[in-house]
Design a protein around this motif. Structure first.
Motif, PDB file in Angstrom:
ATOM      1  N   SER A 133       0.864  -1.190   0.000  1.00 20.45           N
ATOM      2  CA  SER A 133       0.000   0.000   0.000  1.00 20.45           C
ATOM      3  C   SER A 133       0.893   1.230   0.000  1.00 20.45           C
ATOM      4  CB  SER A 133      -0.854   0.004   1.280  1.00 20.45           C
ATOM      5  OG  SER A 133       0.006   0.215   2.405  1.00 20.45           O
ATOM      6  N   SER A 134       0.326   2.387  -0.353  1.00 17.15           N
ATOM      7  CA  SER A 134       1.159   3.602  -0.371  1.00 17.15           C
ATOM      8  C   SER A 134       1.616   3.945   1.047  1.00 17.15           C
ATOM      9  CB  SER A 134       0.401   4.772  -1.007  1.00 17.15           C
ATOM     10  OG  SER A 134      -0.845   4.933  -0.387  1.00 17.15           O
ATOM     11  N   GLU A 135       0.814   3.574   2.023  1.00 15.85           N
ATOM     12  CA  GLU A 135       1.221   3.810   3.420  1.00 15.85           C
ATOM     13  C   GLU A 135       2.427   2.938   3.783  1.00 15.85           C
ATOM     14  OE1 GLU A 135       0.781   5.918   5.661  1.00 15.85           O
ATOM     15  OE2 GLU A 135       2.040   4.798   7.056  1.00 15.85           O
ATOM     16  N   GLN A 136       2.393   1.674   3.356  1.00 14.36           N
ATOM     17  CA  GLN A 136       3.551   0.786   3.610  1.00 14.36           C
ATOM     18  C   GLN A 136       4.794   1.318   2.902  1.00 14.36           C
ATOM     19  OE1 GLN A 136       1.628  -2.884   2.219  1.00 14.36           O
ATOM     20  NE2 GLN A 136       2.133  -3.856   4.177  1.00 14.36           N
ATOM     21  N   VAL A 137       4.633   1.798   1.661  1.00 16.61           N
ATOM     22  CA  VAL A 137       5.776   2.354   0.914  1.00 16.61           C
ATOM     23  C   VAL A 137       6.369   3.521   1.688  1.00 16.61           C
ATOM     24  CG1 VAL A 137       6.441   3.613  -1.170  1.00 16.61           C
ATOM     25  CG2 VAL A 137       4.958   1.595  -1.352  1.00 16.61           C
ATOM     26  N   ARG A 138       5.510   4.442   2.129  1.00 15.99           N
ATOM     27  CA  ARG A 138       6.012   5.628   2.847  1.00 15.99           C
ATOM     28  C   ARG A 138       6.752   5.232   4.119  1.00 15.99           C
ATOM     29  NH1 ARG A 138       1.185   7.945   0.838  1.00 15.99           N
ATOM     30  NH2 ARG A 138      -0.032   7.251   2.653  1.00 15.99           N
ATOM     31  N   ARG A 139       6.231   4.219   4.822  1.00 16.22           N
ATOM     32  CA  ARG A 139       6.876   3.820   6.090  1.00 16.22           C
ATOM     33  C   ARG A 139       8.237   3.171   5.815  1.00 16.22           C
ATOM     34  NH1 ARG A 139       6.805  -0.822   8.663  1.00 16.22           N
ATOM     35  NH2 ARG A 139       4.984  -1.655   7.576  1.00 16.22           N
ATOM     36  N   ALA A 179      10.147   3.610   3.261  1.00 13.62           N
ATOM     37  CA  ALA A 179      11.071   4.590   2.671  1.00 13.62           C
ATOM     38  C   ALA A 179      11.516   5.644   3.679  1.00 13.62           C
ATOM     39  CB  ALA A 179      10.404   5.279   1.486  1.00 13.62           C
ATOM     40  N   HIS A 180      10.824   5.769   4.791  1.00 14.47           N
ATOM     41  CA  HIS A 180      11.113   6.822   5.777  1.00 14.47           C
ATOM     42  C   HIS A 180      12.527   6.667   6.331  1.00 14.47           C
ATOM     43  CE1 HIS A 180      10.733   9.474   9.253  1.00 14.47           C
ATOM     44  NE2 HIS A 180       9.579   9.893   8.770  1.00 14.47           N
ATOM     45  N   ARG A 181      13.301   7.791   6.309  1.00 17.88           N
ATOM     46  CA  ARG A 181      14.729   7.714   6.672  1.00 17.88           C
ATOM     47  C   ARG A 181      14.921   7.473   8.178  1.00 17.88           C
ATOM     48  NH1 ARG A 181      17.815   6.911   2.189  1.00 17.88           N
ATOM     49  NH2 ARG A 181      17.112   8.185   0.441  1.00 17.88           N
ATOM     50  N   ARG A 182      13.872   7.661   8.992  1.00 21.50           N
ATOM     51  CA  ARG A 182      14.043   7.425  10.440  1.00 21.50           C
ATOM     52  C   ARG A 182      13.173   6.285  10.927  1.00 21.50           C
ATOM     53  NH1 ARG A 182      17.085  11.094  10.534  1.00 21.50           N
ATOM     54  NH2 ARG A 182      17.409  13.186  11.350  1.00 21.50           N
ATOM     55  N   LEU A 183      11.940   6.221  10.401  1.00 19.86           N
ATOM     56  CA  LEU A 183      10.989   5.221  10.928  1.00 19.86           C
ATOM     57  C   LEU A 183      11.049   3.906  10.157  1.00 19.86           C
ATOM     58  CD1 LEU A 183       7.895   7.589  11.412  1.00 19.86           C
ATOM     59  CD2 LEU A 183       9.689   6.995  13.079  1.00 19.86           C
ATOM     60  N   ILE A 225      11.150   2.410  -3.818  1.00 13.87           N
ATOM     61  CA  ILE A 225      11.012   0.970  -3.577  1.00 13.87           C
ATOM     62  C   ILE A 225      10.793   0.315  -4.935  1.00 13.87           C
ATOM     63  CG2 ILE A 225       9.507  -0.820  -2.621  1.00 13.87           C
ATOM     64  CD1 ILE A 225       9.104   0.939  -0.188  1.00 13.87           C
ATOM     65  N   LEU A 226      11.522  -0.767  -5.205  1.00 15.12           N
ATOM     66  CA  LEU A 226      11.437  -1.472  -6.487  1.00 15.12           C
ATOM     67  C   LEU A 226      10.966  -2.892  -6.234  1.00 15.12           C
ATOM     68  CD1 LEU A 226      14.974  -0.475  -7.845  1.00 15.12           C
ATOM     69  CD2 LEU A 226      12.848   0.853  -8.012  1.00 15.12           C
ATOM     70  N   VAL A 227      10.099  -3.388  -7.110  1.00  8.87           N
ATOM     71  CA  VAL A 227       9.645  -4.782  -7.012  1.00  8.87           C
ATOM     72  C   VAL A 227       9.962  -5.487  -8.316  1.00  8.87           C
ATOM     73  CG1 VAL A 227       7.655  -6.316  -6.662  1.00  8.87           C
ATOM     74  CG2 VAL A 227       7.799  -4.138  -5.413  1.00  8.87           C
ATOM     75  N   LEU A 228      10.726  -6.571  -8.224  1.00  8.32           N
ATOM     76  CA  LEU A 228      11.001  -7.423  -9.388  1.00  8.32           C
ATOM     77  C   LEU A 228       9.993  -8.568  -9.324  1.00  8.32           C
ATOM     78  CD1 LEU A 228      13.010  -8.070 -11.787  1.00  8.32           C
ATOM     79  CD2 LEU A 228      14.157  -9.616 -10.173  1.00  8.32           C
ATOM     80  N   ALA A 229       9.102  -8.622 -10.321  1.00 11.71           N
ATOM     81  CA  ALA A 229       8.008  -9.602 -10.256  1.00 11.71           C
ATOM     82  C   ALA A 229       7.972 -10.440 -11.531  1.00 11.71           C
ATOM     83  CB  ALA A 229       6.678  -8.861 -10.074  1.00 11.71           C
ATOM     84  N   ASP A 266       7.254   8.942  -1.562  1.00  9.57           N
ATOM     85  CA  ASP A 266       5.981   9.540  -1.091  1.00  9.57           C
ATOM     86  C   ASP A 266       4.804   8.589  -1.262  1.00  9.57           C
ATOM     87  OD1 ASP A 266       4.942  11.707  -3.909  1.00  9.57           O
ATOM     88  OD2 ASP A 266       5.387   9.551  -3.796  1.00  9.57           O
ATOM     89  N   GLY A 267       5.081   7.352  -1.757  1.00 10.17           N
ATOM     90  CA  GLY A 267       4.017   6.361  -1.876  1.00 10.17           C
ATOM     91  C   GLY A 267       3.415   6.252  -3.263  1.00 10.17           C
ATOM     92  N   SER A 268       3.806   7.188  -4.169  1.00 12.23           N
ATOM     93  CA  SER A 268       3.225   7.163  -5.528  1.00 12.23           C
ATOM     94  C   SER A 268       3.880   6.070  -6.375  1.00 12.23           C
ATOM     95  CB  SER A 268       3.426   8.531  -6.198  1.00 12.23           C
ATOM     96  OG  SER A 268       4.803   8.893  -6.231  1.00 12.23           O
ATOM     97  N   GLU A 269       3.048   5.313  -7.111  1.00 17.27           N
ATOM     98  CA  GLU A 269       3.587   4.325  -8.038  1.00 17.27           C
ATOM     99  C   GLU A 269       3.791   4.994  -9.384  1.00 17.27           C
ATOM    100  OE1 GLU A 269       1.480   0.607  -8.572  1.00 17.27           O
ATOM    101  OE2 GLU A 269       3.001  -0.145  -9.990  1.00 17.27           O
ATOM    102  N   VAL A 270       4.994   4.796  -9.974  1.00 18.36           N
ATOM    103  CA  VAL A 270       5.332   5.465 -11.235  1.00 18.36           C
ATOM    104  C   VAL A 270       5.818   4.435 -12.248  1.00 18.36           C
ATOM    105  CG1 VAL A 270       5.760   7.719 -10.196  1.00 18.36           C
ATOM    106  CG2 VAL A 270       7.617   6.022 -10.324  1.00 18.36           C
ATOM    107  N   SER A 271       6.121   4.920 -13.471  1.00 19.08           N
ATOM    108  CA  SER A 271       6.344   3.996 -14.582  1.00 19.08           C
ATOM    109  C   SER A 271       7.792   3.768 -14.949  1.00 19.08           C
ATOM    110  CB  SER A 271       5.631   4.554 -15.834  1.00 19.08           C
ATOM    111  OG  SER A 271       4.295   4.802 -15.534  1.00 19.08           O
TER     112      SER A 271
END
Ligand SMILES: N[C@H](CCC[C@H](N)C(=O)O)C(=O)O
Length: 277
Positions: free
Chosen positions: A28-34, A36-40, A47-51, A68-73
């Motif tokens: 989820s975008s919330e999981q991505v943000r957490r 990626a967070h430099r402290r938490l 974040i990259l996923v090889l699928a 920031d949680g956004s999925e891009v291309s």
């Protein structure tokens, strides 16, 4: 549930990479943000996923999430890292690897000491491909009015949107002032990455990038490709450019309109870890 990951980096553009070829991962975008967070969290730019592949035209599907949680291309530095992981994890033989993304297919190949080389596909100079809202029919530089100043932008899509500004001195460029204002400008409905390019010769340049969804990074692979493509179209560059970023050098080759653009550079492991998702 705990999940292994690799921390990897390409010229200091850093990533948390999940190998999801055998076991899918859904973030989820919330999981991505957490994460990626430099402290938490672990801390990373993307974040990259090889699928597993989603169609017959690719060997893998490659997902990219900004901090920031956004999925891009697209993520050029990340493409080199997931290609290296695909070979090291035994998912691919040492040869061309077709990485399917939401923006198209890239072909990556390990290149020994030179790191990894990637066919990044063909740049698209049409404003609508970013997307960007500018009233002009043909591709070419556009002018953005930002309160007290007019800024000339060279628009390029590498599967993700880039606005390139030519500057005299990249070290003194207003990256943190202008970057976020252009990133979030209404002319860019899906926001935009902003490159600050200093041309040092027909085969050499320096670049800083304010990345959409991540801020200024030490390097942006697709940004280096976009800057080279814009510069080639503007007549500033020959077919091969050493693109110097804060984190180091990428070699970008581009013959011109309608031809693919190649990027070559490093892909390094930092550590392996495990995180509870
Ligand atoms: N911030 C970019 C994605 C990461 C690109 C960059 N890290 C690269 O190496 O290309 C975007 O929102 O389109």
């Amino acid at each position: 549930m705990a999940r292994d990951f690799f921390k990897m980096q390409g010229l200091g553009n850093d990533f948390v990479v999940f190998d999801a070829v055998a076991r899918p991962v859904s973030l989820s975008s919330e999981q991505v943000r957490r994460i990626a967070h430099r402290r938490l969290g672990v801390g990373c730019d993307q974040i990259l996923v090889l699928a597993a592949p989603r169609d017959r035209d690719s060997d893998f599907f490659y997902q990219v999430f900004n901090a920031d949680g956004s999925e891009v291309s697209q993520c050029g530095n990340g493409a080199r890292c997931v290609a290296r992981l695909a070979v090291d994890a035994g998912h691919a033989a040492d040869g061309p690897i077709r990485l399917g993304t939401r923006g198209g297919v890239m072909i990556a190949e390990l290149a020994g000491e030179a790191g990894v080389k990637v066919n990044m596909g063909r740049p698209d100079f049409r404003p609508g491909s970013l997307p960007a809202r500018f009233d002009q029919p043909a591709p070419g530089p556009v002018t953005l009015e930002l309160d007290e100043q007019l800024v000339t932008l060279h628009l390029v899509s590498m599967g993700n949107p880039h606005a390139v500004i030519r500057v005299e001195d990249v070290e003194r460029a207003p990256v943190s002032e202008l970057g976020p204002r252009i990133e979030n400008h209404p002319a860019f409905p899906e926001r935009v990455n902003v490159g600050f390019l200093e041309v040092r010769g027909r085969d050499r340049a320096r670049l800083r990038v304010w990345e959409r969804g991540a801020g200024e990074t030490l390097a942006c692979g697709s940004g280096a490709c976009a800057a080279m493509a814009a510069g080639r179209r503007a007549g500033w560059f020959d077919e091969r450019v050493d693109m110097g970023l804060q984190g180091g050098n990428l070699v970008i080759s581009f013959e011109g309109d309608g031809r693919p653009l190649w990027m070559q550079g490093p892909a390094e492991y930092v550590f392996k870890g495990s995180i509870r998702l």
